[in-house]
Design a protein around this motif. Structure first.
Motif, PDB file in Angstrom:
ATOM      1  N   VAL A  13       0.711  -1.297  -0.121  1.00 40.53           N
ATOM      2  CA  VAL A  13      -0.054  -0.138   0.056  1.00 40.53           C
ATOM      3  C   VAL A  13       0.868   1.398   0.063  1.00 40.53           C
ATOM      4  CG1 VAL A  13      -1.768   1.142   1.108  1.00 40.53           C
ATOM      5  CG2 VAL A  13      -1.758  -1.093   1.123  1.00 40.53           C
ATOM      6  N   GLY A  14       1.113   2.004  -0.971  1.00 43.83           N
ATOM      7  CA  GLY A  14       2.003   2.922  -1.215  1.00 43.83           C
ATOM      8  C   GLY A  14       1.249   4.384  -0.514  1.00 43.83           C
ATOM      9  N   GLN A  65      -5.784  -9.836 -10.249  1.00 42.06           N
ATOM     10  CA  GLN A  65      -4.737  -9.119  -9.606  1.00 42.06           C
ATOM     11  C   GLN A  65      -5.405  -7.822  -9.222  1.00 42.06           C
ATOM     12  OE1 GLN A  65      -1.357  -9.442  -8.323  1.00 42.06           O
ATOM     13  NE2 GLN A  65      -2.095  -7.573  -7.491  1.00 42.06           N
ATOM     14  N   PRO A  66      -5.677  -7.450  -7.799  1.00 41.84           N
ATOM     15  CA  PRO A  66      -6.014  -5.983  -7.632  1.00 41.84           C
ATOM     16  C   PRO A  66      -5.193  -4.860  -7.573  1.00 41.84           C
ATOM     17  CG  PRO A  66      -5.399  -7.399  -5.494  1.00 41.84           C
ATOM     18  CD  PRO A  66      -5.439  -8.143  -6.629  1.00 41.84           C
ATOM     19  N   SER A  67      -5.507  -4.038  -8.233  1.00 40.64           N
ATOM     20  CA  SER A  67      -4.541  -2.767  -8.524  1.00 40.64           C
ATOM     21  C   SER A  67      -5.243  -1.389  -7.845  1.00 40.64           C
ATOM     22  CB  SER A  67      -4.333  -2.619  -9.951  1.00 40.64           C
ATOM     23  OG  SER A  67      -3.258  -1.722 -10.381  1.00 40.64           O
ATOM     24  N   VAL A  68      -4.273  -0.472  -7.219  1.00 41.31           N
ATOM     25  CA  VAL A  68      -4.825   0.713  -6.736  1.00 41.31           C
ATOM     26  C   VAL A  68      -4.016   1.877  -7.351  1.00 41.31           C
ATOM     27  CG1 VAL A  68      -5.499   1.914  -4.735  1.00 41.31           C
ATOM     28  CG2 VAL A  68      -5.953  -0.501  -4.908  1.00 41.31           C
ATOM     29  N   ARG A  69      -4.360   2.691  -8.234  1.00 38.37           N
ATOM     30  CA  ARG A  69      -3.654   4.012  -8.613  1.00 38.37           C
ATOM     31  C   ARG A  69      -2.656   3.289  -9.357  1.00 38.37           C
ATOM     32  NH1 ARG A  69      -4.885   8.828  -7.367  1.00 38.37           N
ATOM     33  NH2 ARG A  69      -6.617   8.974  -5.549  1.00 38.37           N
ATOM     34  N   GLY A  70      -2.561   2.349 -10.134  1.00 38.62           N
ATOM     35  CA  GLY A  70      -1.439   1.786 -10.875  1.00 38.62           C
ATOM     36  C   GLY A  70      -0.528   0.746 -10.116  1.00 38.62           C
ATOM     37  N   ARG A  71      -0.845   0.555  -8.934  1.00 36.85           N
ATOM     38  CA  ARG A  71       0.204  -0.373  -8.204  1.00 36.85           C
ATOM     39  C   ARG A  71      -0.500  -1.536  -7.732  1.00 36.85           C
ATOM     40  NH1 ARG A  71       4.092   0.381  -3.794  1.00 36.85           N
ATOM     41  NH2 ARG A  71       4.239   2.823  -4.192  1.00 36.85           N
ATOM     42  N   ASN A  72       0.147  -2.506  -8.294  1.00 34.25           N
ATOM     43  CA  ASN A  72      -0.729  -4.001  -7.638  1.00 34.25           C
ATOM     44  C   ASN A  72      -0.415  -3.984  -6.187  1.00 34.25           C
ATOM     45  OD1 ASN A  72      -0.854  -4.705 -10.176  1.00 34.25           O
ATOM     46  ND2 ASN A  72       1.020  -5.796 -10.348  1.00 34.25           N
ATOM     47  N   VAL A  73      -1.740  -4.500  -5.502  1.00 33.60           N
ATOM     48  CA  VAL A  73      -1.360  -4.541  -4.010  1.00 33.60           C
ATOM     49  C   VAL A  73      -1.907  -6.192  -3.778  1.00 33.60           C
ATOM     50  CG1 VAL A  73      -2.224  -2.571  -3.376  1.00 33.60           C
ATOM     51  CG2 VAL A  73      -4.028  -3.893  -3.944  1.00 33.60           C
ATOM     52  N   GLN A 138       9.791  17.010   5.584  1.00 36.51           N
ATOM     53  CA  GLN A 138       9.132  16.255   4.349  1.00 36.51           C
ATOM     54  C   GLN A 138       9.706  15.387   3.763  1.00 36.51           C
ATOM     55  OE1 GLN A 138       5.979  17.842   3.123  1.00 36.51           O
ATOM     56  NE2 GLN A 138       5.661  16.204   1.690  1.00 36.51           N
ATOM     57  N   LYS A 139       9.126  14.088   3.850  1.00 37.70           N
ATOM     58  CA  LYS A 139       9.572  12.996   3.447  1.00 37.70           C
ATOM     59  C   LYS A 139       8.961  12.340   2.120  1.00 37.70           C
ATOM     60  CE  LYS A 139      12.641  10.804   5.635  1.00 37.70           C
ATOM     61  NZ  LYS A 139      14.030  10.488   5.653  1.00 37.70           N
ATOM     62  N   SER A 140       9.485  11.068   1.491  1.00 36.51           N
ATOM     63  CA  SER A 140       8.527  10.294   0.496  1.00 36.51           C
ATOM     64  C   SER A 140       7.226   9.982   1.096  1.00 36.51           C
ATOM     65  CB  SER A 140       9.436   9.097   0.057  1.00 36.51           C
ATOM     66  OG  SER A 140       9.711   8.605   0.777  1.00 36.51           O
ATOM     67  N   ALA A 141       7.152   9.760   2.310  1.00 41.77           N
ATOM     68  CA  ALA A 141       5.877   9.343   3.005  1.00 41.77           C
ATOM     69  C   ALA A 141       4.921  10.672   3.106  1.00 41.77           C
ATOM     70  CB  ALA A 141       6.367   8.690   4.390  1.00 41.77           C
ATOM     71  N   GLY A 142       5.529  11.619   2.823  1.00 40.85           N
ATOM     72  CA  GLY A 142       4.590  12.931   3.157  1.00 40.85           C
ATOM     73  C   GLY A 142       5.071  13.890   4.213  1.00 40.85           C
ATOM     74  N   PHE A 245      -1.805  15.398  -4.912  1.00 39.50           N
ATOM     75  CA  PHE A 245      -0.879  15.088  -5.799  1.00 39.50           C
ATOM     76  C   PHE A 245       0.267  15.159  -5.127  1.00 39.50           C
ATOM     77  CE2 PHE A 245      -3.930  16.491  -8.772  1.00 39.50           C
ATOM     78  CZ  PHE A 245      -4.155  15.244  -9.341  1.00 39.50           C
ATOM     79  N   ALA A 246       0.380  14.813  -3.903  1.00 38.72           N
ATOM     80  CA  ALA A 246       1.884  14.767  -2.942  1.00 38.72           C
ATOM     81  C   ALA A 246       2.726  13.838  -3.490  1.00 38.72           C
ATOM     82  CB  ALA A 246       1.450  14.926  -1.679  1.00 38.72           C
ATOM     83  N   GLY A 247       2.425  12.918  -4.116  1.00 40.76           N
ATOM     84  CA  GLY A 247       3.403  11.757  -4.439  1.00 40.76           C
ATOM     85  C   GLY A 247       3.901  12.098  -5.780  1.00 40.76           C
ATOM     86  N   GLY A 248       3.424  13.088  -6.558  1.00 41.85           N
ATOM     87  CA  GLY A 248       3.717  13.675  -8.085  1.00 41.85           C
ATOM     88  C   GLY A 248       2.472  13.673  -8.867  1.00 41.85           C
ATOM     89  N   LEU A 249       2.528  14.536  -9.802  1.00 36.98           N
ATOM     90  CA  LEU A 249       1.263  14.732 -10.766  1.00 36.98           C
ATOM     91  C   LEU A 249       1.417  13.621 -11.737  1.00 36.98           C
ATOM     92  CD1 LEU A 249       2.143  18.471 -11.463  1.00 36.98           C
ATOM     93  CD2 LEU A 249       0.388  17.700  -9.779  1.00 36.98           C
ATOM     94  N   PRO A 250      -0.101  13.419 -12.149  1.00 40.04           N
ATOM     95  CA  PRO A 250      -0.323  12.488 -13.361  1.00 40.04           C
ATOM     96  C   PRO A 250       0.617  12.503 -14.571  1.00 40.04           C
ATOM     97  CG  PRO A 250      -2.296  13.261 -12.633  1.00 40.04           C
ATOM     98  CD  PRO A 250      -1.188  14.173 -12.108  1.00 40.04           C
ATOM     99  N   PRO A 251       1.340  11.264 -15.156  1.00 44.62           N
ATOM    100  CA  PRO A 251       1.928  11.645 -16.141  1.00 44.62           C
ATOM    101  C   PRO A 251       1.417  12.221 -17.328  1.00 44.62           C
ATOM    102  CG  PRO A 251       1.957   9.345 -15.443  1.00 44.62           C
ATOM    103  CD  PRO A 251       0.976  10.030 -14.744  1.00 44.62           C
TER     104      PRO A 251
END
Length: 447
Positions: A13-14, A65-73, A138-142, A245-251
């Motif tokens: 869970v990213g 395969q469940p996927s959330v926001r492009g990430r496999n969980v 501020q870290k990658s975790a937010g 979008f704290a983790g980055g804007l959409p491509p």
């Protein structure tokens, strides 16, 4: 193999995945009674309303395969049979994170719609004991903070009382664990760090900044400076963008566009009108005005709320199929649409989606899909009612009616994206038994 349980353990869970994302993943199988995010381990525990719901979900996701926001969980039964109390949830967290009680807490703040300063954190945590030091960063975790109490007992009391709580209504959720540090080092007393035992520290070293308070997203969108007593209305959109979008804007989205008016072309002039365009483009931002060009009836101007919302619409809708024609969506040379009798004004429309829960709506922005999500449905609605309402727009492969937060919602899967788009533009904001329904695209691949 772990015995069946109504508590589900989800891995990978990213930090870009929110609680709402996980709820959307599991709600088709039944109601959720508890959810615990284990951010430090990128995991989550979800307690379903009954064992049958959990078993049904595990059976389904054993083949899909469940996927959330492009990430496999990855989903499995938890070793916990029930999450009964906050204390038990904390023990589950300790078991996974090997955390030991300590007078220093590591605090992560999720769904951060408003800037959080040292003063805000001190107000929240000081009722549970004397707070000696606070450091934010501020870290990658937010956005995170380290909070040092005078005693371990005070830190434990704060963790038990505040874990999972929101600082503000509906946002700024606290995710707390014990830190493995033994002493915090504070060099400056300012909005980002404070030593309450040493008020004589300088506010800043000249020419050098200390720790970032809100991170790159805040700088990109010009957030309200710390220390302001209120957040002006025009800043609210920026805060929502940063939170979503704290983790980055959409491509493909730069976040730097300042043109808010779009030129939409290659439309079916016989079937498209302003309201249908509103229903589609309002998925990506608030709509100010729409004008279909009489000299070119297959062309329209759409003025979005700001340049960022316009960029989202271009990114996600360019090339989409609407009524058998592939839409062209580009930025217009006109900065806005001049009010006129042939211009439809939506500035004050209560159907604009981003006046409320803007961060949530930004998070769900995506390209059109075959699956649509229906909400604000009548409580006594049936799947047959939904099919009758939508079947004229295409072949419906599957439907799922479920309840979330006491409200009826549904997923409807069409055979093609084009059919789903047509259903959305034609039936969003229509009435079923007196209820005005809302429709958006779902990122789920199947039901």
């Amino acid at each position: 193999m772990t015995e069946p349980s109504k508590v589900i353990h989800i891995r990978n869970v990213g930090h870009e995945i929110s609680e709402n994302d996980l709820l959307q993943l599991v709600h088709p199988f039944g109601g959720v009674t508890k959810l615990v995010m284990l951010r430090a381990k990128n995991q989550a525990l979800i307690q379903m309303q009954d064992m049958a719901s959990a078993v049904s979900m595990l059976q389904y996701y054993s083949n899909v395969q469940p996927s959330v926001r492009g990430r496999n969980v990855y989903i499995q039964f938890s070793s916990h049979q029930e999450l009964t109390t906050v204390e038990q949830n904390i023990q589950a967290r300790k078991g996974d994170q090997e955390a030991q009680p300590n007078r220093i807490l590591l605090v992560s703040i999720h769904h951060m719609l408003y800037p959080i300063t040292v003063e805000v954190l001190h107000q929240v945590f000081s009722p549970h004991g004397f707070v000696e030091k606070i450091v934010t960063f501020q870290k990658s975790a937010g956005f995170q903070a380290l909070i040092q109490y005078q005693t371990r007992q005070s830190a434990t009391s704060a963790l038990n009382a505040l874990q999972g709580r929101n600082i503000y209504d509906g946002c700024c959720q606290l995710d707390i664990q014990f830190s493995n540090l033994t002493e915090l080092q504070v060099n400056y007393n300012n909005d980002r760090s404070r030593d309450f035992t040493n008020p004589s520290l300088p506010t800043e070293q000249k020419g050098r900044s200390s720790q970032s308070g809100y991170g790159d997203a805040g700088g990109m969108y010009g957030l309200q400076p710390h220390g302001s007593s209120t957040v002006p209305y025009q800043q609210m959109g920026n805060l929502a963008i940063a939170a979503a979008f704290a983790g980055g804007l959409p491509p493909g989205v730069s976040g730097t566009n300042d043109r808010s008016t779009l030129l939409v072309s290659n439309l079916d002039a016989d079937r498209v009108d302003e309201d249908k365009l509103f229903n589609l483009f309002s998925l990506y931002g608030n709509i100010m005005r729409i004008k279909i060009l009489h000299s070119k009836p297959d062309h329209a101007l759409v003025q979005m709320g700001d340049g960022f919302q316009a960029e989202l619409a271009v990114n996600f809708l360019k090339g989409a199929m609407l009524f058998g024609k592939r839409m062209e969506v580009n930025f217009s040379k006109y900065p806005n649409i001049t009010p006129a009798p042939d211009t439809h004004d939506y500035t004050n429309s209560n159907l604009n989606r981003f006046n409320r829960n803007a961060a949530k709506n930004y998070r769900y922005c995506c390209s059109p899909t075959k699956m649509i999500h229906l909400s604000t449905l009548p409580q006594d609605i049936t799947e047959e009612d939904i099919i009758r309402h939508l079947e004229e727009h295409g072949t419906i492969l599957n439907t799922k009616l479920f309840e979330a937060n006491g409200k009826k919602q549904a997923l409807v899967q069409f055979e093609s994206e084009e059919e789903a788009i047509e259903a959305l533009v034609c039936k969003h904001a229509t009435s079923i038994d007196g209820s005005i329904i809302r429709i958006s695209f779902s990122q789920l691949h199947s039901i």
